[in-house]
Motif scaffolding. Structure first.
Motif, PDB file in Angstrom:
ATOM      1  N   HIS A 139      46.010  33.793  48.765  1.00 46.58           N
ATOM      2  CA  HIS A 139      44.705  33.148  48.613  1.00 46.58           C
ATOM      3  C   HIS A 139      43.538  34.120  48.738  1.00 46.58           C
ATOM      4  CE1 HIS A 139      46.812  29.412  48.322  1.00 46.58           C
ATOM      5  NE2 HIS A 139      47.523  29.800  49.355  1.00 46.58           N
TER       6      HIS A 139
ATOM      7  N   CYS B 135      42.979  26.430  42.712  1.00 50.87           N
ATOM      8  CA  CYS B 135      44.187  26.676  43.504  1.00 50.87           C
ATOM      9  C   CYS B 135      44.440  25.492  44.421  1.00 50.87           C
ATOM     10  CB  CYS B 135      43.998  27.958  44.314  1.00 50.87           C
ATOM     11  SG  CYS B 135      45.424  28.390  45.333  1.00 50.87           S
TER      12      CYS B 135
ATOM     13  N   CYS C  22      44.830  25.407  47.415  1.00 49.49           N
ATOM     14  CA  CYS C  22      44.144  25.548  48.709  1.00 49.49           C
ATOM     15  C   CYS C  22      42.730  24.993  48.645  1.00 49.49           C
ATOM     16  CB  CYS C  22      44.114  27.007  49.138  1.00 49.49           C
ATOM     17  SG  CYS C  22      42.968  28.026  48.177  1.00 49.49           S
TER      18      CYS C  22
ATOM     19  N   CYS D 272      42.254  32.376  43.196  1.00 50.29           N
ATOM     20  CA  CYS D 272      43.138  32.986  44.193  1.00 50.29           C
ATOM     21  C   CYS D 272      44.183  33.890  43.524  1.00 50.29           C
ATOM     22  CB  CYS D 272      43.867  31.919  44.991  1.00 50.29           C
ATOM     23  SG  CYS D 272      42.779  30.972  46.059  1.00 50.29           S
TER      24      CYS D 272
HETATM   25 ZN   LIG Z   1      44.260  29.516  47.036  1.00 45.83          ZN
END
Ligand SMILES: [Zn+2]
Length: 299
Positions: free
Chosen positions: A159, A169, A171, A176
């Motif tokens: 990340h 992404c 996350c 990332c």
């Molecule tokens: Zn990420």
């Protein structure tokens, strides 16, 4: 010391039995993770019971997907790959049942410790491990100890923001590293180019048959890998970077990476070597051998 070691993943449980330094046997079976944490636990218990019916053992080591509190041996967080696994008190449950000490560690950490003690990182003071697959996992070794960070979740190298404003992404961020440099990213890009590149094997098979398209796609992907590695080299000045994940066994990747990294770093950083992880998919169980036998100690 006789050790039963298990490595719990989203698709499979790898397991092994060690007598002293000798790996006596190892095998693999489905984890049935999609059926949830209780089913995975049931499978863990039946593997240990089966081994225990044939062999004596002094300790059990569990490497597992998810964020792990290794002191209490609990699953702090697991994503939807293993539903209802979060909060499971693995160490307590297994110690109550089997009456031997149980150690639990996150799978990326366990694999890195395996490589550090018995594999490609053996004898190295400061080195990094990165694993390329669906995402990108990482581990940092400083003075031969795994660096865990304030909350124990350091080295989420997948990340690092490599392309600001880039691809979304899981996350919640954009751009990332793993959206560009994971095996999944290579396949996604290659597939968009041509349906014949439907997996890593197909792409590298075309490359081996002198496909210019495959070479161009792979070279671009290797460049993406290098962007992350160069950042890490400047931060850590490691002597070694160990790369794992099935796709890394393609020798072209490691050779090309060593070349690109030399071309794109300052001369004082050229001492770094990029090499292939050496324990393959047994790194996790070897890591649990190192932890349970105290060949590796956190402090
Ligand atoms: Zn990420």
């Amino acid at each position: 010391m006789k050790i039963i070691a298990l490595d719990i993943g989203g698709t499979a449980i790898k397991y092994a039995y060690f007598d002293g330094d000798d790996l006596i046997f190892d095998d693999v079976r489905p984890s049935e993770a999609s059926l949830g944490g209780d089913k995975v636990l049931e499978n863990i218990i039946s593997i240990i019971t089966e081994i225990g019916n044939q062999h004596s053992y002094d300790t059990i080591g569990i490497s597992t997907a998810g964020q792990v509190d290794s002191i209490n041996g609990t699953i702090v967080y697991a994503n939807d790959n293993i539903p209802n696994y979060t909060g499971m008190e693995l160490k307590k449950i297994l110690e109550d049942k089997f009456k031997v000490p149980v150690s639990v560690e996150n799978d990326v950490n366990a694999a890195a410790i395996g490589e550090a003690i018995y594999g490609a990182g053996k004898g190295e003071n400061d080195f990094l491990c990165l694993t390329y697959g669906t995402g990108i996992g990482g581990a940092i070794f400083l003075n031969q100890k795994l660096y865990k960070g304030a909350q124990g979740v350091a080295a989420e190298m997948g990340h690092m923001m490599i392309h600001p404003g880039g691809l979304p992404c899981g996350c919640g961020s954009f751009g990332c590293y793993e959206q560009y440099a994971s095996t999944t990213a290579l396949i996604r890009t290659a597939k968009a180019h041509s349906p014949e590149f439907y997996n890593g094997k197909a792409i590298f098979s075309a490359f081996d048959h002198d496909s210019k398209d495959a070479k161009r796609l792979i070279d671009q992907w290797v460049k993406e890998i290098s962007y992350g590695l160069v950042n890490l080299i400047y931060i850590f000045n490691p002597s070694l970077i160990v790369l794992g994940g099935g796709i890394m066994t393609q020798p072209y990747i490691i050779n090309k990476l060593n070349q690109i990294i030399k071309e794109s770093t300052m001369p004082s950083f050229h001492g770094v070597r990029v090499t292939l992880a050496s324990l393959g998919n047994l790194a996790g169980v070897y890591g649990m051998k190192a932890i349970t036998s105290k060949e590796y100690q956190e402090k």
